[in-house]
Design a protein around this motif. Sequence first.
Motif, mmCIF file in Angstrom:
data_model
loop_
_atom_site.group_PDB
_atom_site.id
_atom_site.type_symbol
_atom_site.label_atom_id
_atom_site.label_comp_id
_atom_site.label_asym_id
_atom_site.label_seq_id
_atom_site.Cartn_x
_atom_site.Cartn_y
_atom_site.Cartn_z
ATOM 1 N N ARG A 154 -9.488 -0.029 11.921
ATOM 2 C CA ARG A 154 -9.600 -1.468 11.682
ATOM 3 C C ARG A 154 -8.211 -2.059 11.515
ATOM 4 N NH1 ARG A 154 -9.941 -5.395 7.718
ATOM 5 N NH2 ARG A 154 -11.474 -7.059 8.134
ATOM 6 N N ILE A 155 -7.911 -3.076 12.327
ATOM 7 C CA ILE A 155 -6.627 -3.773 12.267
ATOM 8 C C ILE A 155 -6.910 -5.251 12.087
ATOM 9 C CG2 ILE A 155 -4.449 -4.252 13.440
ATOM 10 C CD1 ILE A 155 -4.874 -1.720 15.073
ATOM 11 N N ALA A 156 -6.388 -5.822 11.025
ATOM 12 C CA ALA A 156 -6.585 -7.243 10.734
ATOM 13 C C ALA A 156 -5.233 -7.906 10.574
ATOM 14 C CB ALA A 156 -7.425 -7.422 9.467
ATOM 15 N N GLU B 214 0.158 -13.885 7.174
ATOM 16 C CA GLU B 214 1.099 -13.317 6.213
ATOM 17 C C GLU B 214 1.287 -11.809 6.351
ATOM 18 O OE1 GLU B 214 -0.109 -14.426 2.336
ATOM 19 O OE2 GLU B 214 0.314 -16.571 2.624
ATOM 20 N N GLU B 215 0.243 -11.092 6.740
ATOM 21 C CA GLU B 215 0.367 -9.643 6.722
ATOM 22 C C GLU B 215 -0.516 -8.990 7.778
ATOM 23 O OE1 GLU B 215 -0.753 -8.634 2.765
ATOM 24 O OE2 GLU B 215 -2.903 -8.863 3.136
ATOM 25 N N VAL B 216 -0.247 -7.717 7.986
ATOM 26 C CA VAL B 216 -1.035 -6.879 8.875
ATOM 27 C C VAL B 216 -1.638 -5.764 8.027
ATOM 28 C CG1 VAL B 216 -1.022 -5.449 10.940
ATOM 29 C CG2 VAL B 216 0.586 -7.352 10.741
ATOM 30 N N VAL B 217 -2.947 -5.595 8.108
ATOM 31 C CA VAL B 217 -3.633 -4.554 7.359
ATOM 32 C C VAL B 217 -4.228 -3.573 8.359
ATOM 33 C CG1 VAL B 217 -5.439 -4.005 5.700
ATOM 34 C CG2 VAL B 217 -4.135 -6.132 5.466
ATOM 35 N N VAL B 218 -3.831 -2.310 8.212
ATOM 36 C CA VAL B 218 -4.298 -1.251 9.100
ATOM 37 C C VAL B 218 -5.055 -0.248 8.254
ATOM 38 C CG1 VAL B 218 -3.657 0.480 10.805
ATOM 39 C CG2 VAL B 218 -2.267 -1.585 10.533
ATOM 40 N N SER B 219 -6.278 0.073 8.648
ATOM 41 C CA SER B 219 -7.091 1.025 7.919
ATOM 42 C C SER B 219 -7.731 2.004 8.892
ATOM 43 C CB SER B 219 -8.186 0.300 7.111
ATOM 44 O OG SER B 219 -8.999 1.234 6.425
ATOM 45 N N VAL C 105 6.314 2.428 7.416
ATOM 46 C CA VAL C 105 5.800 1.267 6.698
ATOM 47 C C VAL C 105 6.845 0.727 5.727
ATOM 48 C CG1 VAL C 105 4.028 0.507 5.070
ATOM 49 C CG2 VAL C 105 3.420 2.020 6.955
ATOM 50 N N ASP C 106 7.537 1.632 5.033
ATOM 51 C CA ASP C 106 8.559 1.193 4.084
ATOM 52 C C ASP C 106 9.698 0.469 4.787
ATOM 53 O OD1 ASP C 106 9.668 1.352 1.266
ATOM 54 O OD2 ASP C 106 11.281 2.317 2.396
ATOM 55 N N THR C 107 10.023 0.899 5.992
ATOM 56 C CA THR C 107 11.091 0.235 6.745
ATOM 57 C C THR C 107 10.780 -1.234 6.980
ATOM 58 O OG1 THR C 107 11.697 2.288 7.842
ATOM 59 C CG2 THR C 107 12.367 0.256 8.914
ATOM 60 N N LEU C 108 9.516 -1.555 7.143
ATOM 61 C CA LEU C 108 9.102 -2.941 7.379
ATOM 62 C C LEU C 108 8.715 -3.663 6.102
ATOM 63 C CD1 LEU C 108 6.984 -2.366 10.597
ATOM 64 C CD2 LEU C 108 9.281 -3.308 10.451
ATOM 65 N N GLY C 109 8.975 -3.046 4.953
ATOM 66 C CA GLY C 109 8.694 -3.701 3.676
ATOM 67 C C GLY C 109 7.250 -3.639 3.249
ATOM 68 N N GLY C 110 6.460 -2.718 3.801
ATOM 69 C CA GLY C 110 5.044 -2.627 3.473
ATOM 70 C C GLY C 110 4.733 -1.499 2.515
ATOM 71 N N THR C 111 3.426 -1.282 2.298
ATOM 72 C CA THR C 111 2.956 -0.222 1.415
ATOM 73 C C THR C 111 1.932 0.627 2.153
ATOM 74 O OG1 THR C 111 1.220 -1.662 0.514
ATOM 75 C CG2 THR C 111 3.328 -1.598 -0.663
ATOM 76 N N ALA D 273 -2.556 0.779 5.334
ATOM 77 C CA ALA D 273 -1.197 0.243 5.267
ATOM 78 C C ALA D 273 -1.258 -1.277 5.284
ATOM 79 C CB ALA D 273 -0.357 0.735 6.436
ATOM 80 N N THR D 274 -0.416 -1.876 4.471
ATOM 81 C CA THR D 274 -0.267 -3.332 4.440
ATOM 82 C C THR D 274 1.188 -3.658 4.752
ATOM 83 O OG1 THR D 274 -1.989 -3.513 2.763
ATOM 84 C CG2 THR D 274 -0.554 -5.410 3.066
ATOM 85 N N ILE D 275 1.411 -4.404 5.832
ATOM 86 C CA ILE D 275 2.769 -4.704 6.303
ATOM 87 C C ILE D 275 2.923 -6.218 6.374
ATOM 88 C CG2 ILE D 275 4.459 -4.373 8.136
ATOM 89 C CD1 ILE D 275 2.839 -1.932 9.014
ATOM 90 N N PRO D 276 3.920 -6.793 5.722
ATOM 91 C CA PRO D 276 4.129 -8.245 5.819
ATOM 92 C C PRO D 276 4.544 -8.653 7.222
ATOM 93 C CG PRO D 276 5.922 -7.216 4.597
ATOM 94 C CD PRO D 276 4.886 -6.150 4.810
ATOM 95 N N ARG D 277 4.083 -9.820 7.649
ATOM 96 C CA ARG D 277 4.434 -10.299 8.990
ATOM 97 C C ARG D 277 5.920 -10.550 9.123
ATOM 98 N NH1 ARG D 277 0.471 -12.736 12.379
ATOM 99 N NH2 ARG D 277 2.273 -13.302 13.663
ATOM 100 N N GLU D 278 6.555 -10.937 8.022
ATOM 101 C CA GLU D 278 7.987 -11.227 8.050
ATOM 102 C C GLU D 278 8.827 -10.025 7.657
ATOM 103 O OE1 GLU D 278 9.107 -14.017 9.210
ATOM 104 O OE2 GLU D 278 7.065 -14.773 9.478
ATOM 105 N N GLY D 279 8.213 -8.842 7.599
ATOM 106 C CA GLY D 279 8.970 -7.652 7.228
ATOM 107 C C GLY D 279 10.080 -7.380 8.209
ATOM 108 N N ARG D 280 11.252 -7.015 7.693
ATOM 109 C CA ARG D 280 12.406 -6.728 8.534
ATOM 110 C C ARG D 280 12.821 -5.284 8.376
ATOM 111 N NH1 ARG D 280 16.886 -10.923 6.943
ATOM 112 N NH2 ARG D 280 16.331 -10.062 4.918
ATOM 113 N N ASP D 281 13.528 -4.796 9.388
ATOM 114 C CA ASP D 281 14.044 -3.429 9.361
ATOM 115 C C ASP D 281 15.102 -3.329 8.288
ATOM 116 O OD1 ASP D 281 14.821 -0.917 9.796
ATOM 117 O OD2 ASP D 281 15.310 -1.154 11.915
ATOM 118 N N ARG D 282 14.822 -2.520 7.224
ATOM 119 C CA ARG D 282 15.749 -2.440 6.106
ATOM 120 C C ARG D 282 16.667 -1.258 6.278
ATOM 121 N NH1 ARG D 282 12.140 -3.001 0.842
ATOM 122 N NH2 ARG D 282 11.177 -1.150 1.768
#
Length: 380
Positions: free
Chosen positions: A311-313, A317-322, A351-357, A371-380
């Motif tokens: 499931r991908i939603a 604001e965010e992307v949720v992958v389950s 996921v951490d690289t994009l600021g998600g959990t 996994a929850t990834i913000p849409r505005e997540g940047r490569d850290r």
Amino acid sequence: MRTFDASHPLPWDITLALLVTVASVNASMGLRPVGAPFLLVACGAVVFRRRAPLPALLVAVVALGVGVVVCGLIGEAPPWAYLAVWILLFHVGLRGTRVLVPAAFLAGAAALVAFVGAAEFGEMALDARWTAMPPVAAMSAAALLAGSQMRGAREDAKRHREEATREAVAAERSRIAREMHDLIGHDLSVIASLSAGGQAAARSAPDDAERAFVAIGEVSRASVGQLRHVLRLLRTTEDDFVHPLTPQPGLAQLGALIESVRRAGFRIDDERHGDLAALPPGHQLAVFRLVQEALTNTMRHSGAGSAASVRIAIDAEEVVVSIADRSAVPEIDRPGVSSDGHGIIGMRERVDTLGGTLEAGPTVVGWRVRATIPREGRDR
């Protein structure tokens, strides 16, 4: 200047010795017949500042001391060659720590020479002697300490460069291992599942077995091509590299990935919400690898015929992958997806690289990765 010094050591050393000689002659108010040889020997020792700094310093101090004594005996002004001594003291401190004690002794000897040569022999003239000694001693100590500090700074910089190189090598190895795991691990799991299904159907359903073995050949050829591509990139240097890298997979290839798992005998429910094509390439790659790794673990640790849901939603604001399977396999039987497994580590890094959990663990009926990834997540 430093580049010229490193590439032309001898000409530069000779030039420096000549400059020191000119400065010393001016400080000595010209060359005296008796003191000139000692002055030239002390200044000439600068030529060996790089090759043998401690012996050169010993020669300079001895020449200066003997010149002061000889000139004092005949009543001639002693030569002034302390600049050569200070330069050699600096290079002794720059070359190593084992020579610091004898160098300090020679620095004290230079200060003693200044004390002796400050007045003619036979005269006490303590005021003149004590006035001449401290500046020479201070400059000698400063030159030795400056060289030692510069040596320490160079060693620290070298150590930092080596540590940075080791860290870069470790990071590159980790990246290569993760990419190899993502590229090859999934295909091998598909092949294993197809092989097991083909063997089971070989006698009762030959047509199904044939289709399984045909699929094994297709997946194997694709896996070999990916492996060759990765190895070619690893062998290619930056100067030899001409062709651009093959684009990394995105969500457009997600359907083919899920279909390959279905062909291996697994039931996959595919549910997607939102504009997947609008995601940046980095987000698409991360989502693709998450689904690939989770389904690969399902094939490894669940029997053929097991079911899973993807499931991908996507919202503003965010992307949720389950990804969840319904295999009812206890956690202890799934070491490949435990917290110590390379798969979970790779997913968490992406996921951490994009600021998600990332959450991964057993459920009542199986295993779930979310996994929850913000849409505005940047490569850290």
